[in-house]
Scaffold this active site. Structure first.
Site, PDB file in Angstrom:
ATOM      1  N   ARG A   1       0.851  -1.201   0.000  1.00 62.04           N
ATOM      2  CA  ARG A   1       0.000   0.000   0.000  1.00 62.04           C
ATOM      3  C   ARG A   1       0.879   1.241   0.000  1.00 62.04           C
ATOM      4  O   ARG A   1       0.613   2.216  -0.688  1.00 62.04           O
ATOM      5  CB  ARG A   1      -0.958   0.009   1.214  1.00 62.04           C
ATOM      6  CG  ARG A   1      -1.651   1.360   1.407  1.00 62.04           C
ATOM      7  CD  ARG A   1      -2.950   1.312   2.218  1.00 62.04           C
ATOM      8  NE  ARG A   1      -2.896   0.421   3.347  1.00 62.04           N
ATOM      9  CZ  ARG A   1      -2.223   0.665   4.491  1.00 62.04           C
ATOM     10  NH1 ARG A   1      -1.549   1.798   4.633  1.00 62.04           N
ATOM     11  NH2 ARG A   1      -2.216  -0.210   5.467  1.00 62.04           N
TER      12      ARG A   1
ATOM     13  N   TYR B   1     -16.605  16.202 -15.413  1.00 62.63           N
ATOM     14  CA  TYR B   1     -17.034  14.805 -15.479  1.00 62.63           C
ATOM     15  C   TYR B   1     -18.153  14.571 -14.455  1.00 62.63           C
ATOM     16  O   TYR B   1     -18.067  15.054 -13.321  1.00 62.63           O
ATOM     17  CB  TYR B   1     -15.819  13.925 -15.177  1.00 62.63           C
ATOM     18  CG  TYR B   1     -16.120  12.454 -15.165  1.00 62.63           C
ATOM     19  CD1 TYR B   1     -16.404  11.789 -16.339  1.00 62.63           C
ATOM     20  CD2 TYR B   1     -16.126  11.739 -13.975  1.00 62.63           C
ATOM     21  CE1 TYR B   1     -16.688  10.426 -16.327  1.00 62.63           C
ATOM     22  CE2 TYR B   1     -16.397  10.384 -13.952  1.00 62.63           C
ATOM     23  CZ  TYR B   1     -16.683   9.740 -15.139  1.00 62.63           C
ATOM     24  OH  TYR B   1     -16.968   8.405 -15.121  1.00 62.63           O
TER      25      TYR B   1
ATOM     26  N   ASP C   1      -7.806  18.460 -14.499  1.00 63.21           N
ATOM     27  CA  ASP C   1      -8.107  17.110 -14.981  1.00 63.21           C
ATOM     28  C   ASP C   1      -7.686  17.084 -16.453  1.00 63.21           C
ATOM     29  O   ASP C   1      -8.329  17.702 -17.300  1.00 63.21           O
ATOM     30  CB  ASP C   1      -9.610  16.822 -14.811  1.00 63.21           C
ATOM     31  CG  ASP C   1      -9.998  15.410 -15.260  1.00 63.21           C
ATOM     32  OD1 ASP C   1      -9.282  14.844 -16.114  1.00 63.21           O
ATOM     33  OD2 ASP C   1     -11.026  14.888 -14.785  1.00 63.21           O
TER      34      ASP C   1
ATOM     35  N   LYS D   1      -8.723   5.978 -19.604  1.00 64.83           N
ATOM     36  CA  LYS D   1      -9.042   6.457 -20.941  1.00 64.83           C
ATOM     37  C   LYS D   1      -7.821   6.345 -21.855  1.00 64.83           C
ATOM     38  O   LYS D   1      -7.347   5.255 -22.091  1.00 64.83           O
ATOM     39  CB  LYS D   1      -9.601   7.884 -20.830  1.00 64.83           C
ATOM     40  CG  LYS D   1     -10.615   8.065 -19.690  1.00 64.83           C
ATOM     41  CD  LYS D   1     -11.903   7.280 -19.884  1.00 64.83           C
ATOM     42  CE  LYS D   1     -12.765   7.199 -18.632  1.00 64.83           C
ATOM     43  NZ  LYS D   1     -13.139   8.473 -18.019  1.00 64.83           N
TER      44      LYS D   1
HETATM   45  C1  LIG Z   1     -13.654   8.870 -16.707  1.00 61.40           C
HETATM   46  C2  LIG Z   1     -13.283  10.184 -16.181  1.00 61.40           C
HETATM   47  C3  LIG Z   1     -13.050  10.382 -14.815  1.00 61.40           C
HETATM   48  C4  LIG Z   1     -13.241   9.273 -13.788  1.00 61.40           C
HETATM   49  O1  LIG Z   1     -12.312   8.261 -13.973  1.00 61.40           O
HETATM   50  P1  LIG Z   1     -12.561   6.706 -13.613  1.00 61.40           P
HETATM   51  O2  LIG Z   1     -11.294   6.067 -14.019  1.00 61.40           O
HETATM   52  O3  LIG Z   1     -13.753   6.264 -14.414  1.00 61.40           O
HETATM   53  O4  LIG Z   1     -12.832   6.637 -12.168  1.00 61.40           O
HETATM   54  C5  LIG Z   1     -12.638  11.637 -14.401  1.00 61.40           C
HETATM   55  N1  LIG Z   1     -12.483  12.647 -15.284  1.00 61.40           N
HETATM   56  C6  LIG Z   1     -12.716  12.502 -16.605  1.00 61.40           C
HETATM   57  C7  LIG Z   1     -12.513  13.655 -17.512  1.00 61.40           C
HETATM   58  C8  LIG Z   1     -13.121  11.268 -17.103  1.00 61.40           C
HETATM   59  O5  LIG Z   1     -13.359  11.137 -18.409  1.00 61.40           O
END
Ligand SMILES: *Cc1c(COP(=O)(O)O)cnc(C)c1O
Length: 378
Positions: A46, A98, A170, A195
């Protein structure tokens, strides 16, 4: 080191213990200590794991920060970053963040006393107006999801700094291949690595990079205390995915340009949202702060029925949540990714029932265009 080289040689490219060219999957929870407290850098997975560490070093290098952190999902990463704040603190966020970010701020973190205000952050005036005495951070997404709105990172970070706020970006949609917010003044960059970074629809993960030793120490404390870490197998998958990020992003971009060109001339397509279009209100800013526009496009087909007909008619665009993978995906944000946002607020933002979002994959562009053309003609 240029970007494509860094994707392959950044971080810890070879295993220091064996010379293995691909960092091995250290599937282990604990480590032998020679005597109490005398160990070789790792004591418990961890707190630290060599495979995860290699990934954390890689994303740190790619974003140009001081330290990297890997989490079990993008939402775990976002939540850990928000744990840097205290009850009574306030955060200003981009309005069409998001859906999961909106949900965790308004349904979970609010219960712990972390307040949030959502504004259209493409306007500095809006950001300024939302800042209160207890505001501690500005959290932006650029480009946004699903309307591909652009915030000027440099200006927003400078404004935040002048009010002693942290700037958090982000960077999921642009990836470090196209955009490095830390170079433009951001303090923290985070990703849903599920992604583009993973890129193959086979791993859920989140990454964070911070730009100071102080933030590194604070976030390590949160990561180790709350424990939402990424496992070694998934860390390895991400390292593997990132090696081809440059090639993939270049191809996503090429395909997307062709598709946007096609959509622009189609009579059934009302409005197209893509920062690469000169008609996009912040096209110039997008061009300045990122070296590519990405593979996400949204467009309006007028109604829920038209959207459904399109979704049912495509063969190569798979109806699914998520984005950024080799496969092309199609979705209706109002009923999928953004369903957790109340409908009146969705309409306020411009997320209509006829809005369709596509994530352009790496198939042949001709096939993708033919696929959309056939489905739109139904
Ligand atoms: C998918 C997404 C998230 C969340 O991520 P997860 O891996 O699904 O928890 C946050 N920000 C953006 C822009 C996203 O496309």
């Amino acid at each position: 080191m240029k970007k494509k080289t860094q994707l392959i040689h950044g971080g810890i490219p070879n295993d220091p213990h064996t010379g293995a060219v691909s960092v091995p999957i250290y599937q282990v929870s604990t480590y032998k200590q020679e005597s109490v407290g005398n160990f070789k850098g790792y004591e418990y997975s961890r707190s630290g794991n060599p495979t995860r560490h290699a990934l954390e070093e890689l994303i740190k290098d790619l974003e140009g920060g001081k330290a990297g952190f890997a989490f079990g999902s993008g939402m775990a990463a976002i939540t850990a970053v928000m744990m840097l704040f205290d009850s009574g603190d306030h955060v200003v966020l981009t309005d069409d963040v998001y859906g999961g970010t909106y949900r965790v701020m308004t349904k979970v973190l609010n219960r712990l006393g972390i307040e949030s205000t959502f504004v259209d952050s493409s306007s500095m005036e809006n950001i300024k107006k939302a800042i209160k005495p207890n505001t501690k951070a500005l959290y932006i997404e650029t480009p946004t999801n699903p309307l591909l709105k652009i915030t000027d990172i440099k200006k927003a970070a400078a404004l935040a700094k002048s009010h002693n706020l942290l700037t958090i970006v982000d960077n999921t949609f642009s990836t470090p291949y196209w955009q490095n917010p830390i170079n433009q003044g951001a303090d923290i960059v985070l990703h849903s690595a599920t992604k583009y970074l993973g890129g193959h629809s086979d791993v859920v993960a989140g990454l964070v990079v911070v730009n100071s030793e102080k933030l590194a120490e604070e976030l390590f404390f949160v990561q180790n205390s709350t424990g939402g870490v990424l496992g070694p197998q998934d860390s390895w998958l991400l390292i593997r995915g990132i090696k081809t990020l440059g090639l993939r992003m270049e191809e996503h971009e090429k395909n997307t340009r062709k598709i946007v060109e096609f959509l622009s001339t189609h009579p059934k397509v009302n409005k197209i949202y893509y920062p690469g279009l000169e008609s996009h209100p912040n096209h110039e800013i997008a061009k300045q702060q990122a070296s590519g526009f990405g593979g996400m496009v949204s467009f309006d087909v007028g109604s829920e029925e038209n959207a459904d007909r399109l979704l049912e008619g495509t063969k190569y665009f798979t109806l699914a949540e998520s984005l950024g993978a080799v496969e092309s995906l199609i979705s209706v944000p109002a009923r999928m990714t953004h369903a957790s946002i109340p409908s009146d607020r969705r309409l306020e933002l411009g997320i209509t029932d006829g809005l369709v979002r596509i994530s352009v994959g790496l198939e042949d562009a001709e096939d993708l265009i033919e696929d959309l053309n056939t489905a739109l003609s139904k």
